[in-house]
Motif scaffolding. Structure first.
Motif, short mmCIF file in Angstrom:
data_model
loop_
_atom_site.label_atom_id
_atom_site.label_comp_id
_atom_site.label_asym_id
_atom_site.label_seq_id
_atom_site.Cartn_x
_atom_site.Cartn_y
_atom_site.Cartn_z
N VAL A 8 -36.79 24.57 4.44
CA VAL A 8 -36.39 24.58 3.04
C VAL A 8 -35.05 25.30 2.89
O VAL A 8 -34.16 24.84 2.18
CB VAL A 8 -37.47 25.25 2.17
CG1 VAL A 8 -36.99 25.47 0.76
CG2 VAL A 8 -38.74 24.40 2.16
N ARG A 9 -34.89 26.42 3.58
CA ARG A 9 -33.63 27.16 3.53
C ARG A 9 -32.48 26.32 4.08
O ARG A 9 -31.38 26.31 3.52
CB ARG A 9 -33.74 28.46 4.30
CG ARG A 9 -34.60 29.48 3.61
CD ARG A 9 -34.68 30.75 4.39
NE ARG A 9 -35.59 31.67 3.74
CZ ARG A 9 -36.18 32.67 4.34
NH1 ARG A 9 -35.94 32.90 5.61
NH2 ARG A 9 -37.00 33.45 3.69
N LEU A 10 -32.74 25.62 5.16
CA LEU A 10 -31.70 24.76 5.74
C LEU A 10 -31.33 23.64 4.78
O LEU A 10 -30.15 23.34 4.58
CB LEU A 10 -32.18 24.17 7.07
CG LEU A 10 -31.23 23.20 7.76
CD1 LEU A 10 -29.96 23.92 8.17
CD2 LEU A 10 -31.89 22.56 8.94
N GLY A 11 -32.33 23.04 4.15
CA GLY A 11 -32.07 21.98 3.18
C GLY A 11 -31.25 22.48 2.00
O GLY A 11 -30.32 21.81 1.55
N LEU A 12 -31.59 23.67 1.50
CA LEU A 12 -30.82 24.24 0.39
C LEU A 12 -29.39 24.55 0.80
O LEU A 12 -28.45 24.34 0.03
CB LEU A 12 -31.52 25.50 -0.13
CG LEU A 12 -32.81 25.27 -0.91
CD1 LEU A 12 -33.46 26.60 -1.25
CD2 LEU A 12 -32.57 24.45 -2.15
N LEU A 13 -29.22 25.04 2.01
CA LEU A 13 -27.89 25.35 2.51
C LEU A 13 -27.04 24.08 2.61
O LEU A 13 -25.87 24.07 2.21
CB LEU A 13 -27.98 26.04 3.87
CG LEU A 13 -26.68 26.50 4.49
CD1 LEU A 13 -26.03 27.56 3.61
CD2 LEU A 13 -26.92 27.06 5.87
N VAL A 14 -27.64 23.00 3.09
CA VAL A 14 -26.92 21.73 3.20
C VAL A 14 -26.56 21.21 1.81
O VAL A 14 -25.44 20.73 1.59
CB VAL A 14 -27.76 20.70 3.98
CG1 VAL A 14 -27.17 19.31 3.87
CG2 VAL A 14 -27.89 21.11 5.44
N LEU A 15 -27.50 21.30 0.87
CA LEU A 15 -27.22 20.83 -0.49
C LEU A 15 -26.11 21.65 -1.14
O LEU A 15 -25.25 21.09 -1.83
CB LEU A 15 -28.48 20.90 -1.34
CG LEU A 15 -29.53 19.84 -1.03
CD1 LEU A 15 -30.78 20.07 -1.87
CD2 LEU A 15 -29.00 18.45 -1.25
N LEU A 16 -26.10 22.95 -0.92
CA LEU A 16 -25.03 23.78 -1.46
C LEU A 16 -23.68 23.42 -0.85
O LEU A 16 -22.66 23.37 -1.55
CB LEU A 16 -25.33 25.26 -1.23
CG LEU A 16 -26.41 25.86 -2.13
CD1 LEU A 16 -26.74 27.28 -1.69
CD2 LEU A 16 -25.98 25.83 -3.58
N ALA A 17 -23.67 23.15 0.45
CA ALA A 17 -22.42 22.77 1.11
C ALA A 17 -21.92 21.43 0.57
O ALA A 17 -20.72 21.25 0.34
CB ALA A 17 -22.63 22.70 2.62
N LEU A 18 -22.83 20.49 0.35
CA LEU A 18 -22.43 19.20 -0.21
C LEU A 18 -21.94 19.33 -1.64
O LEU A 18 -20.99 18.67 -2.05
CB LEU A 18 -23.60 18.22 -0.15
CG LEU A 18 -23.97 17.71 1.23
CD1 LEU A 18 -25.22 16.85 1.15
CD2 LEU A 18 -22.83 16.94 1.84
N ALA A 19 -22.58 20.20 -2.41
CA ALA A 19 -22.16 20.40 -3.79
C ALA A 19 -20.77 21.03 -3.85
O ALA A 19 -19.95 20.70 -4.72
CB ALA A 19 -23.16 21.28 -4.53
N ALA A 20 -20.47 21.92 -2.92
CA ALA A 20 -19.16 22.56 -2.88
C ALA A 20 -18.07 21.56 -2.47
O ALA A 20 -16.95 21.62 -2.95
CB ALA A 20 -19.17 23.74 -1.93
N ALA A 21 -18.41 20.62 -1.59
CA ALA A 21 -17.42 19.65 -1.11
C ALA A 21 -17.35 18.43 -2.02
O ALA A 21 -16.46 17.61 -1.88
CB ALA A 21 -17.77 19.20 0.30
N GLY A 22 -18.27 18.30 -2.95
CA GLY A 22 -18.37 17.11 -3.79
C GLY A 22 -17.14 16.77 -4.60
O GLY A 22 -16.64 15.65 -4.53
#
Length: 78
Positions: A8-22
Motif C-alpha cells: 500500500v505504501r509503495l502504491g501511494l508513493l507511485v501515485l504521488l510521483a505520478l501526480a507530481a509529474a502529471g
C-alpha cells in the motif's frame, strides 16, 4: 512474510510521483502533431502506467492470498 502495508505504501508513493509529474507531462502531450505521421504514444503513457500499476497490485494480492493459504494449510496439518 510479506504484508500488505508495504504494498500500500509503495502504491501511494507511485501515485504521488505520478501526480507530481502529471501537469508537466500533460502540457507536453498537448502539442498537436501534424497528421497521422506526427502522432505518438506519449499521451497514453499514463494509461500504460495505470495498467502496470493495476497488474502489480493484482500480482501482490495473489501472492498475499497464496501465502495466507499456505499458512492456513500448515496450521491445519498440525
Amino acid at each position: 512474510m510479506l504484508s500488505s502495508k508495504p504494498l500500500v505504501r509503495l502504491g501511494l508513493l507511485v501515485l504521488l510521483a505520478l501526480a507530481a509529474a502529471g501537469p508537466a507531462a500533460a502540457q507536453e502531450a498537448a502539442v498537436p502533431g501534424t497528421g497521422l505521421s506526427g502522432q505518438s504514444l506519449r499521451p497514453y503513457q499514463f494509461v500504460f502506467v495505470a495498467y502496470a500499476l493495476a497488474w502489480l497490485l493484482v500480482l501482490g494480492w495473489v501472492v498475499a492470498i497464496a501465502r495466507r493459504m499456505s499458512r492456513l494449510e500448515r496450521r491445519l496439518e498440525r
